[in-house]
Scaffold this motif. Sequence first.
Motif, PDB file in Angstrom:
ATOM      1  N   LYS A 115       0.817  -1.199   0.000  1.00 14.97           N
ATOM      2  CA  LYS A 115       0.000   0.000   0.000  1.00 14.97           C
ATOM      3  C   LYS A 115       0.865   1.269   0.000  1.00 14.97           C
ATOM      4  CE  LYS A 115      -3.840  -2.320   0.264  1.00 14.97           C
ATOM      5  NZ  LYS A 115      -4.785  -2.374  -0.900  1.00 14.97           N
ATOM      6  N   LEU A 116       0.335   2.312  -0.631  1.00 13.69           N
ATOM      7  CA  LEU A 116       0.913   3.649  -0.568  1.00 13.69           C
ATOM      8  C   LEU A 116      -0.101   4.540   0.144  1.00 13.69           C
ATOM      9  CD1 LEU A 116       2.285   4.042  -4.214  1.00 13.69           C
ATOM     10  CD2 LEU A 116       3.594   3.491  -2.148  1.00 13.69           C
ATOM     11  N   ARG A 117       0.284   5.087   1.281  1.00 12.92           N
ATOM     12  CA  ARG A 117      -0.624   5.920   2.060  1.00 12.92           C
ATOM     13  C   ARG A 117      -0.136   7.362   2.037  1.00 12.92           C
ATOM     14  NH1 ARG A 117      -1.853   2.305   7.523  1.00 12.92           N
ATOM     15  NH2 ARG A 117      -2.950   0.592   6.457  1.00 12.92           N
ATOM     16  N   PHE A 118      -1.037   8.265   1.659  1.00 10.40           N
ATOM     17  CA  PHE A 118      -0.719   9.691   1.617  1.00 10.40           C
ATOM     18  C   PHE A 118      -1.743  10.453   2.470  1.00 10.40           C
ATOM     19  CE2 PHE A 118       0.489   8.047  -2.687  1.00 10.40           C
ATOM     20  CZ  PHE A 118       1.864   8.051  -2.470  1.00 10.40           C
ATOM     21  N   ASP A 119      -1.255  11.380   3.242  1.00 10.10           N
ATOM     22  CA  ASP A 119      -2.118  12.192   4.098  1.00 10.10           C
ATOM     23  C   ASP A 119      -1.712  13.658   3.933  1.00 10.10           C
ATOM     24  OD1 ASP A 119      -3.821  13.205   5.978  1.00 10.10           O
ATOM     25  OD2 ASP A 119      -2.754  12.394   7.714  1.00 10.10           O
ATOM     26  N   GLY A 120      -2.325  14.305   2.933  1.00 10.07           N
ATOM     27  CA  GLY A 120      -1.932  15.677   2.629  1.00 10.07           C
ATOM     28  C   GLY A 120      -0.485  15.758   2.180  1.00 10.07           C
ATOM     29  N   THR A 121      -0.031  14.735   1.474  1.00 11.95           N
ATOM     30  CA  THR A 121       1.361  14.643   1.039  1.00 11.95           C
ATOM     31  C   THR A 121       1.598  15.504  -0.196  1.00 11.95           C
ATOM     32  OG1 THR A 121       1.393  12.365   1.852  1.00 11.95           O
ATOM     33  CG2 THR A 121       3.176  13.034   0.367  1.00 11.95           C
ATOM     34  N   PRO A 122       2.662  16.334  -0.206  1.00 11.73           N
ATOM     35  CA  PRO A 122       2.955  17.138  -1.395  1.00 11.73           C
ATOM     36  C   PRO A 122       3.149  16.260  -2.633  1.00 11.73           C
ATOM     37  CG  PRO A 122       4.243  17.902   0.473  1.00 11.73           C
ATOM     38  CD  PRO A 122       3.590  16.613   0.897  1.00 11.73           C
ATOM     39  N   LEU A 123       2.732  16.761  -3.780  1.00 17.17           N
ATOM     40  CA  LEU A 123       2.805  15.990  -5.015  1.00 17.17           C
ATOM     41  C   LEU A 123       4.235  15.573  -5.338  1.00 17.17           C
ATOM     42  CD1 LEU A 123       1.428  14.787  -7.478  1.00 17.17           C
ATOM     43  CD2 LEU A 123       1.593  17.049  -8.596  1.00 17.17           C
ATOM     44  N   ARG A 124       5.203  16.397  -5.007  1.00 12.08           N
ATOM     45  CA  ARG A 124       6.589  16.022  -5.286  1.00 12.08           C
ATOM     46  C   ARG A 124       6.979  14.763  -4.507  1.00 12.08           C
ATOM     47  NH1 ARG A 124       7.099  20.769  -2.352  1.00 12.08           N
ATOM     48  NH2 ARG A 124       7.467  21.929  -4.278  1.00 12.08           N
ATOM     49  N   GLU A 125       6.433  14.633  -3.284  1.00  9.26           N
ATOM     50  CA  GLU A 125       6.701  13.435  -2.490  1.00  9.26           C
ATOM     51  C   GLU A 125       5.952  12.231  -3.057  1.00  9.26           C
ATOM     52  OE1 GLU A 125       8.720  13.200   0.248  1.00  9.26           O
ATOM     53  OE2 GLU A 125       9.372  15.263  -0.078  1.00  9.26           O
ATOM     54  N   VAL A 126       4.748  12.460  -3.542  1.00  2.24           N
ATOM     55  CA  VAL A 126       3.966  11.390  -4.150  1.00  2.24           C
ATOM     56  C   VAL A 126       4.697  10.822  -5.357  1.00  2.24           C
ATOM     57  CG1 VAL A 126       1.822  10.828  -5.353  1.00  2.24           C
ATOM     58  CG2 VAL A 126       1.763  12.301  -3.317  1.00  2.24           C
ATOM     59  N   LEU A 127       5.214  11.706  -6.206  1.00  2.97           N
ATOM     60  CA  LEU A 127       5.930  11.241  -7.401  1.00  2.97           C
ATOM     61  C   LEU A 127       7.211  10.502  -7.014  1.00  2.97           C
ATOM     62  CD1 LEU A 127       5.519  14.151  -9.976  1.00  2.97           C
ATOM     63  CD2 LEU A 127       4.001  12.224  -9.465  1.00  2.97           C
ATOM     64  N   ALA A 128       7.862  10.936  -5.931  1.00  2.00           N
ATOM     65  CA  ALA A 128       9.074  10.249  -5.481  1.00  2.00           C
ATOM     66  C   ALA A 128       8.760   8.818  -5.075  1.00  2.00           C
ATOM     67  CB  ALA A 128       9.708  11.011  -4.312  1.00  2.00           C
ATOM     68  N   GLU A 129       7.591   8.606  -4.452  1.00  2.00           N
ATOM     69  CA  GLU A 129       7.185   7.255  -4.086  1.00  2.00           C
ATOM     70  C   GLU A 129       6.827   6.442  -5.333  1.00  2.00           C
ATOM     71  OE1 GLU A 129       7.216   5.687  -1.196  1.00  2.00           O
ATOM     72  OE2 GLU A 129       8.158   7.445  -0.288  1.00  2.00           O
ATOM     73  N   ILE A 130       6.153   7.072  -6.279  1.00  2.00           N
ATOM     74  CA  ILE A 130       5.768   6.369  -7.512  1.00  2.00           C
ATOM     75  C   ILE A 130       7.009   5.910  -8.268  1.00  2.00           C
ATOM     76  CG2 ILE A 130       4.744   6.726  -9.801  1.00  2.00           C
ATOM     77  CD1 ILE A 130       2.617   8.460  -8.463  1.00  2.00           C
ATOM     78  N   ARG A 131       8.066   6.711  -8.275  1.00  2.00           N
ATOM     79  CA  ARG A 131       9.293   6.352  -9.002  1.00  2.00           C
ATOM     80  C   ARG A 131       9.875   5.034  -8.505  1.00  2.00           C
ATOM     81  NH1 ARG A 131      10.575  11.984  -7.978  1.00  2.00           N
ATOM     82  NH2 ARG A 131      10.012  13.217  -9.839  1.00  2.00           N
ATOM     83  N   ARG A 132       9.607   4.689  -7.264  1.00  2.00           N
ATOM     84  CA  ARG A 132      10.143   3.448  -6.717  1.00  2.00           C
ATOM     85  C   ARG A 132       9.521   2.216  -7.374  1.00  2.00           C
ATOM     86  NH1 ARG A 132      12.391   3.604  -2.051  1.00  2.00           N
ATOM     87  NH2 ARG A 132      11.041   5.257  -1.266  1.00  2.00           N
ATOM     88  N   TYR A 133       8.350   2.416  -7.999  1.00  2.00           N
ATOM     89  CA  TYR A 133       7.595   1.283  -8.527  1.00  2.00           C
ATOM     90  C   TYR A 133       7.489   1.266 -10.051  1.00  2.00           C
ATOM     91  CZ  TYR A 133       6.348   0.801  -3.638  1.00  2.00           C
ATOM     92  OH  TYR A 133       6.407   0.653  -2.274  1.00  2.00           O
ATOM     93  N   ARG A 134       8.133   2.203 -10.731  1.00  2.00           N
ATOM     94  CA  ARG A 134       8.134   2.173 -12.204  1.00  2.00           C
ATOM     95  C   ARG A 134       9.507   2.617 -12.701  1.00  2.00           C
ATOM     96  NH1 ARG A 134       6.541   6.532 -15.567  1.00  2.00           N
ATOM     97  NH2 ARG A 134       4.952   5.179 -16.520  1.00  2.00           N
ATOM     98  N   GLN A 135       9.982   1.959 -13.734  1.00  2.00           N
ATOM     99  CA  GLN A 135      11.316   2.241 -14.253  1.00  2.00           C
ATOM    100  C   GLN A 135      11.345   3.496 -15.109  1.00  2.00           C
ATOM    101  OE1 GLN A 135      13.087  -1.154 -16.083  1.00  2.00           O
ATOM    102  NE2 GLN A 135      15.129  -0.230 -16.210  1.00  2.00           N
ATOM    103  N   ALA A 136      10.287   3.737 -15.877  1.00  2.00           N
ATOM    104  CA  ALA A 136      10.241   4.949 -16.709  1.00  2.00           C
ATOM    105  C   ALA A 136      10.061   6.173 -15.814  1.00  2.00           C
ATOM    106  CB  ALA A 136       9.096   4.848 -17.714  1.00  2.00           C
ATOM    107  N   PRO A 137      10.699   7.284 -16.142  1.00  2.00           N
ATOM    108  CA  PRO A 137      10.649   8.465 -15.270  1.00  2.00           C
ATOM    109  C   PRO A 137       9.287   9.157 -15.276  1.00  2.00           C
ATOM    110  CG  PRO A 137      11.838   8.960 -17.292  1.00  2.00           C
ATOM    111  CD  PRO A 137      11.571   7.483 -17.315  1.00  2.00           C
ATOM    112  N   ILE A 138       9.002   9.820 -14.159  1.00  2.00           N
ATOM    113  CA  ILE A 138       7.838  10.694 -14.046  1.00  2.00           C
ATOM    114  C   ILE A 138       8.314  11.962 -13.343  1.00  2.00           C
ATOM    115  CG2 ILE A 138       7.118   9.515 -11.906  1.00  2.00           C
ATOM    116  CD1 ILE A 138       4.229  10.301 -12.621  1.00  2.00           C
ATOM    117  N   ARG A 139       7.972  13.118 -13.913  1.00  2.00           N
ATOM    118  CA  ARG A 139       8.498  14.369 -13.365  1.00  2.00           C
ATOM    119  C   ARG A 139       7.492  15.495 -13.532  1.00  2.00           C
ATOM    120  NH1 ARG A 139      10.748  17.507 -17.541  1.00  2.00           N
ATOM    121  NH2 ARG A 139      10.789  16.420 -19.561  1.00  2.00           N
ATOM    122  N   LEU A 140       7.773  16.600 -12.859  1.00  2.00           N
ATOM    123  CA  LEU A 140       6.929  17.787 -12.897  1.00  2.00           C
ATOM    124  C   LEU A 140       7.428  18.751 -13.964  1.00  2.00           C
ATOM    125  CD1 LEU A 140       6.605  18.442  -9.058  1.00  2.00           C
ATOM    126  CD2 LEU A 140       4.802  17.572 -10.571  1.00  2.00           C
TER     127      LEU A 140
END
Length: 277
Positions: free
Chosen positions: A205-230
């Motif tokens: 599970k990924l749990r977010f509680d008012g988490t900034p989007l930059r932190e959300v994307l940092a967590e997502i990067r751990r689970y996909r090889q292709a980059p995701i950025r702002l």
Amino acid sequence: MSEPRRPGSNDPLTPFELALRNRVPSREALLAEGKAQTVRQRRRKQVLGASLSTVALASMLWGIDPAWRSEDVRTAYGQRHDLQLADGSRIALNSATHLRIEQRLRSRQFELLEGEATFTVAPGDKPFIVRSQGVAVRDISTVFNVRSDSRGVAVAVIEGAVDVSTASAGPQRLLGGQQLMPSRESLGAVAALDPASATAWQQGKLRFDGTPLREVLAEIRRYRQAPIRLADNRLGDLRLSGEFDSAAVESLIDLLPAVMPVMLIRGRDGSVLVSAR
């Protein structure tokens, strides 16, 4: 001057003279004994010097803790792995994690080069230490989580206590329900922790509680090889709450435009650019 007495003469003092000569060593005997004593003293000094050198070498060796063997353990994107150590300790590795296990003389040491891991430490005579990016976490019979990525190092104590230190600061004692984001330069401030959120990844599970989007994307990067950025760093201040499946991060990415004022630009290589709508 009187003539010296000769042995065998009838002089009544002759027996006493012979007895005195037998008791007093000759000049040659005295020289031989002096040489022998010098040799004995020289040997004693050599033995004492060797003993002192041995003690000094032993003290020096006791002060160092070399790694005589190391083993690297890696997990792929989307993969989790549990390790059972010989001493009874357990390590849970998150996705895209690189951990180095070091066999040392006087300690149990690990280097988290990248990723995230939870350490459940069994009591033992040797200290249990986790290092990452210049930060050292020393266990005090506990369960703790360490994350290491481009954001830096985050230490979260689930149970028990740890000591966190760097080359220039610490140690800082952390108790269960506390977390810290130290760096090489400083330890930072101690903050409260929700242990269930810190280890939610172990349940996928990924749990977010008012988490900034930059932190959300940092967590997502751990689970996909292709980059995701702002596309714009200011978008990183947008916040997201909710619980999501770490095995379905693509669905989470697709959800972002529905809950935030953003749009997605997908590349042919699988990359994602998050821009303002």
